[in-house]
Design a protein around this motif. Structure first.
Motif, mmCIF file in Angstrom:
data_model
loop_
_atom_site.group_PDB
_atom_site.id
_atom_site.type_symbol
_atom_site.label_atom_id
_atom_site.label_comp_id
_atom_site.label_asym_id
_atom_site.label_seq_id
_atom_site.Cartn_x
_atom_site.Cartn_y
_atom_site.Cartn_z
ATOM 1 N N ASP A 73 49.572 -11.400 -45.379
ATOM 2 C CA ASP A 73 48.844 -12.543 -44.823
ATOM 3 C C ASP A 73 48.722 -12.483 -43.306
ATOM 4 O OD1 ASP A 73 51.462 -13.023 -44.177
ATOM 5 O OD2 ASP A 73 51.518 -15.076 -44.932
ATOM 6 N N SER A 74 49.034 -11.323 -42.713
ATOM 7 C CA SER A 74 48.804 -11.190 -41.274
ATOM 8 C C SER A 74 47.314 -11.003 -41.022
ATOM 9 C CB SER A 74 49.612 -10.018 -40.701
ATOM 10 O OG SER A 74 49.276 -8.806 -41.345
ATOM 11 N N GLY A 75 46.900 -11.217 -39.796
ATOM 12 C CA GLY A 75 45.473 -11.280 -39.503
ATOM 13 C C GLY A 75 44.772 -9.927 -39.496
ATOM 14 N N TYR A 76 43.476 -9.971 -39.754
ATOM 15 C CA TYR A 76 42.617 -8.795 -39.607
ATOM 16 C C TYR A 76 41.185 -9.266 -39.372
ATOM 17 C CZ TYR A 76 40.228 -4.379 -40.257
ATOM 18 O OH TYR A 76 39.451 -3.272 -40.041
ATOM 19 N N ASP A 77 40.575 -8.762 -38.296
ATOM 20 C CA ASP A 77 39.176 -9.042 -37.999
ATOM 21 C C ASP A 77 38.386 -7.756 -38.134
ATOM 22 O OD1 ASP A 77 39.767 -11.658 -37.403
ATOM 23 O OD2 ASP A 77 39.901 -11.323 -35.243
ATOM 24 N N ARG A 78 37.281 -7.807 -38.839
ATOM 25 C CA ARG A 78 36.456 -6.610 -38.975
ATOM 26 C C ARG A 78 35.779 -6.319 -37.631
ATOM 27 N NH1 ARG A 78 31.766 -6.673 -43.321
ATOM 28 N NH2 ARG A 78 33.596 -7.041 -44.671
ATOM 29 N N PRO A 79 35.999 -5.134 -37.060
ATOM 30 C CA PRO A 79 35.379 -4.826 -35.763
ATOM 31 C C PRO A 79 33.889 -4.531 -35.912
ATOM 32 C CG PRO A 79 36.578 -2.927 -36.573
ATOM 33 C CD PRO A 79 36.859 -4.039 -37.548
ATOM 34 N N THR A 80 33.134 -4.858 -34.886
ATOM 35 C CA THR A 80 31.718 -4.529 -34.882
ATOM 36 C C THR A 80 31.535 -3.035 -34.571
ATOM 37 O OG1 THR A 80 31.438 -4.940 -32.519
ATOM 38 C CG2 THR A 80 31.207 -6.835 -34.004
ATOM 39 N N ARG A 81 30.308 -2.559 -34.740
ATOM 40 C CA ARG A 81 30.025 -1.159 -34.414
ATOM 41 C C ARG A 81 30.321 -0.879 -32.943
ATOM 42 N NH1 ARG A 81 24.135 1.167 -35.666
ATOM 43 N NH2 ARG A 81 24.929 0.804 -37.776
ATOM 44 N N HIS A 163 48.382 3.162 -44.006
ATOM 45 C CA HIS A 163 48.989 2.036 -44.720
ATOM 46 C C HIS A 163 50.427 1.779 -44.267
ATOM 47 C CE1 HIS A 163 46.044 3.344 -48.110
ATOM 48 N NE2 HIS A 163 45.458 2.476 -47.306
ATOM 49 N N PRO A 164 50.646 1.540 -42.962
ATOM 50 C CA PRO A 164 52.020 1.262 -42.521
ATOM 51 C C PRO A 164 52.566 0.015 -43.213
ATOM 52 C CG PRO A 164 50.437 0.635 -40.830
ATOM 53 C CD PRO A 164 49.675 1.374 -41.871
ATOM 54 N N VAL A 165 53.850 0.010 -43.483
ATOM 55 C CA VAL A 165 54.583 -1.078 -44.149
ATOM 56 C C VAL A 165 54.180 -1.177 -45.621
ATOM 57 C CG1 VAL A 165 55.096 -3.555 -44.188
ATOM 58 C CG2 VAL A 165 54.931 -2.349 -41.995
ATOM 59 N N ALA A 166 52.892 -1.243 -45.929
ATOM 60 C CA ALA A 166 52.472 -1.284 -47.333
ATOM 61 C C ALA A 166 52.937 -0.027 -48.058
ATOM 62 C CB ALA A 166 50.957 -1.438 -47.424
ATOM 63 N N ARG A 193 47.565 -3.167 -45.593
ATOM 64 C CA ARG A 193 46.329 -2.808 -46.291
ATOM 65 C C ARG A 193 45.722 -3.979 -47.065
ATOM 66 N NH1 ARG A 193 47.578 1.608 -50.827
ATOM 67 N NH2 ARG A 193 45.325 1.347 -51.109
ATOM 68 N N LYS A 194 46.526 -5.002 -47.387
ATOM 69 C CA LYS A 194 46.019 -6.163 -48.119
ATOM 70 C C LYS A 194 45.738 -7.354 -47.215
ATOM 71 C CE LYS A 194 48.181 -4.916 -52.519
ATOM 72 N NZ LYS A 194 49.080 -5.346 -53.619
ATOM 73 N N ALA A 195 45.832 -7.172 -45.903
ATOM 74 C CA ALA A 195 45.497 -8.256 -44.981
ATOM 75 C C ALA A 195 43.982 -8.463 -44.965
ATOM 76 C CB ALA A 195 45.994 -7.919 -43.579
ATOM 77 N N GLY A 196 43.554 -9.592 -44.433
ATOM 78 C CA GLY A 196 42.125 -9.855 -44.335
ATOM 79 C C GLY A 196 41.508 -10.224 -45.666
ATOM 80 N N GLY A 198 39.354 -9.287 -49.073
ATOM 81 C CA GLY A 198 39.081 -8.153 -49.939
ATOM 82 C C GLY A 198 39.904 -6.946 -49.540
ATOM 83 N N ASP A 199 39.250 -5.793 -49.449
ATOM 84 C CA ASP A 199 39.961 -4.569 -49.080
ATOM 85 C C ASP A 199 39.555 -4.087 -47.687
ATOM 86 O OD1 ASP A 199 37.390 -3.780 -49.567
ATOM 87 O OD2 ASP A 199 37.912 -2.028 -50.777
ATOM 88 N N GLU A 200 39.082 -5.019 -46.823
ATOM 89 C CA GLU A 200 38.549 -4.596 -45.534
ATOM 90 C C GLU A 200 39.602 -3.993 -44.615
ATOM 91 O OE1 GLU A 200 36.803 -7.955 -43.640
ATOM 92 O OE2 GLU A 200 38.662 -9.088 -43.491
ATOM 93 N N ALA A 201 40.897 -4.259 -44.848
ATOM 94 C CA ALA A 201 41.948 -3.672 -44.013
ATOM 95 C C ALA A 201 42.508 -2.383 -44.611
ATOM 96 C CB ALA A 201 43.077 -4.679 -43.805
ATOM 97 N N ASP A 202 41.989 -1.953 -45.749
ATOM 98 C CA ASP A 202 42.414 -0.690 -46.358
ATOM 99 C C ASP A 202 41.625 0.435 -45.696
ATOM 100 O OD1 ASP A 202 43.166 1.440 -47.869
ATOM 101 O OD2 ASP A 202 42.516 0.626 -49.793
ATOM 102 N N VAL A 203 42.090 0.882 -44.549
ATOM 103 C CA VAL A 203 41.282 1.752 -43.692
ATOM 104 C C VAL A 203 41.090 3.149 -44.266
ATOM 105 C CG1 VAL A 203 41.863 0.481 -41.598
ATOM 106 C CG2 VAL A 203 43.318 2.390 -42.316
ATOM 107 N N ALA A 204 41.904 3.550 -45.247
ATOM 108 C CA ALA A 204 41.704 4.856 -45.868
ATOM 109 C C ALA A 204 40.435 4.887 -46.704
ATOM 110 C CB ALA A 204 42.911 5.226 -46.738
ATOM 111 N N HIS A 205 39.899 3.704 -47.010
ATOM 112 C CA HIS A 205 38.694 3.636 -47.842
ATOM 113 C C HIS A 205 37.584 2.815 -47.188
ATOM 114 C CE1 HIS A 205 42.097 4.380 -50.665
ATOM 115 N NE2 HIS A 205 41.273 5.312 -51.068
ATOM 116 N N ARG A 206 37.696 2.593 -45.877
ATOM 117 C CA ARG A 206 36.690 1.809 -45.153
ATOM 118 C C ARG A 206 36.268 2.560 -43.895
ATOM 119 N NH1 ARG A 206 34.867 -2.933 -47.713
ATOM 120 N NH2 ARG A 206 34.439 -3.780 -45.656
ATOM 121 N N ARG A 207 34.987 2.807 -43.771
ATOM 122 C CA ARG A 207 34.486 3.487 -42.573
ATOM 123 C C ARG A 207 34.360 2.543 -41.374
ATOM 124 N NH1 ARG A 207 32.627 8.566 -43.563
ATOM 125 N NH2 ARG A 207 32.372 9.129 -45.754
#
Length: 330
Positions: A73-81, A163-166, A193-196, A198-207
């Protein structure tokens, strides 16, 4: 009405005062327990651990303090391009040893650069970090992660921790490898990886992440990478490690070297380039980018038995360091 003796009044006041103190102490203990996590790590709110670090703290100590606040439940903001590009540009300038220009570019998105010296070796690293995370004032940090760049050797390899900590203790593996082997870059995600959403903080699967933007820059420069993950015991019951080259095959020789080094240390390794294995990382976006750029990439899943002991982590790091030695000769 007959008044009670003064001694009785004083005794009653003392009892009430004692009761208030007991209740207050109970409240403090309750808050302390609420701040603890189920896995036994420090409280997850704020960056208090990092603010309390000694001035001579090394990379692993800094990363441990940084990730101590990570949770689902820690924060995550999707960065812009533009934000992703700004951080990648800053890292690129540091790789080219243009620190002043890198600092100006990173300041555009409230990132900063500071020098961290490893006490055991004297080796210096540029720490690229979010000012908002460092300040510790944000209840919902952006979660964009960090990079550590060796300042004393030419850059020859990278270690990636998505995926640190996760994936418990993978942050320790990444930091220890950076400290042990010269010429590296450590890229670490900035959120669970479960913050934010959906899966937007799962950076191994998000460009569309800062993590991927940095790894993309490294792959385009031909910098080989090892990406470390943690797997559950029942994911590959016959194996301690699953090693893969992702979608590409550029790092098959290095994969064999890693598997052999781990085998010599008593671990069974599933070699995904030679047989079908679980958790091969074929859909990993950093691996796909490395494949497109014909850059060496290893995706390594370590079992809990390795990650949960210092001896196991030391053996894993020693095996990975053998691979980075070969890359340093390239």
């Amino acid at each position: 009405m007959t008044q009670p003796p003064i001694r009785s009044i004083t005794k009653a006041k003392r009892q009430r005062t004692l009761a208030v103190l007991v209740l207050a102490l109970a409240g403090v203990l309750s808050l302390t327990q609420c701040g603890s996590s189920d896995d036994g790590s420090e409280g997850r709110r704020g960056s208090f651990g990092e603010r309390d670090l000694p001035a001579d703290a090394g990379v692993e100590e800094r990363i441990t303090a940084y990730t101590s606040s990570f949770s689902e439940d820690s924060g995550y903001d999707r960065p812009t391009r533009d934000e992703r590009r700004a951080v990648a540009d800053g890292v690129a300038l540091l790789l080219d040893r243009h620190r002043s220009r890198a600092e100006r570019r990173l300041a555009d998105v409230d990132f900063r650069v500071r020098t961290v010296t490893e006490p055991s070796t004297g080796r210096r690293y540029a720490e690229v970090s979010d000012r908002l995370d460092v300040a510790g004032d944000s209840e919902a940090p952006r979660g964009w992660g960090r990079a550590y760049i060796d300042l004393d050797s030419p850059i020859r390899w990278s270690v990636q921790v998505p995926h640190p900590v996760a994936d418990r203790s993978t942050e320790h593996l990444g930091a220890a490898l950076l400290s042990r082997s010269p010429g590296g870059v450590l890229v670490i995600a900035g959120a669970h990886r479960k913050a934010g959403r959906g899966d937007e903080a799962d950076v191994a699967h998000r460009r569309k992440s800062v993590f991927h933007a940095i790894c993309d820059e490294l792959a385009k420069r031909g910098v080989p990478g090892i990406q470390v993950h943690g797997m559950a015991d029942d994911s590959a019951p016959r194996y301690d490690v699953v090693a893969s080259t992702g979608r590409g095959r550029e790092a098959v020789a290095e994969g064999r070297d890693l598997a052999d080094a781990l085998r010599r240390r008593g671990y069974e390794v599933c070699r995904a380039w030679a047989r079908s294995c679980p958790l091969e990382g074929r859909r990993n976006v950093q691996g796909r980018t490395a494949w497109a750029e014909e850059t060496e990439f290893l995706h390594v899943e370590f079992g809990a038995g390795i990650r949960d002991s210092r001896a196991g982590r030391r053996k894993a790091v020693a095996a990975m360091a053998a691979v980075t030695r070969d890359w340093r000769r390239m």
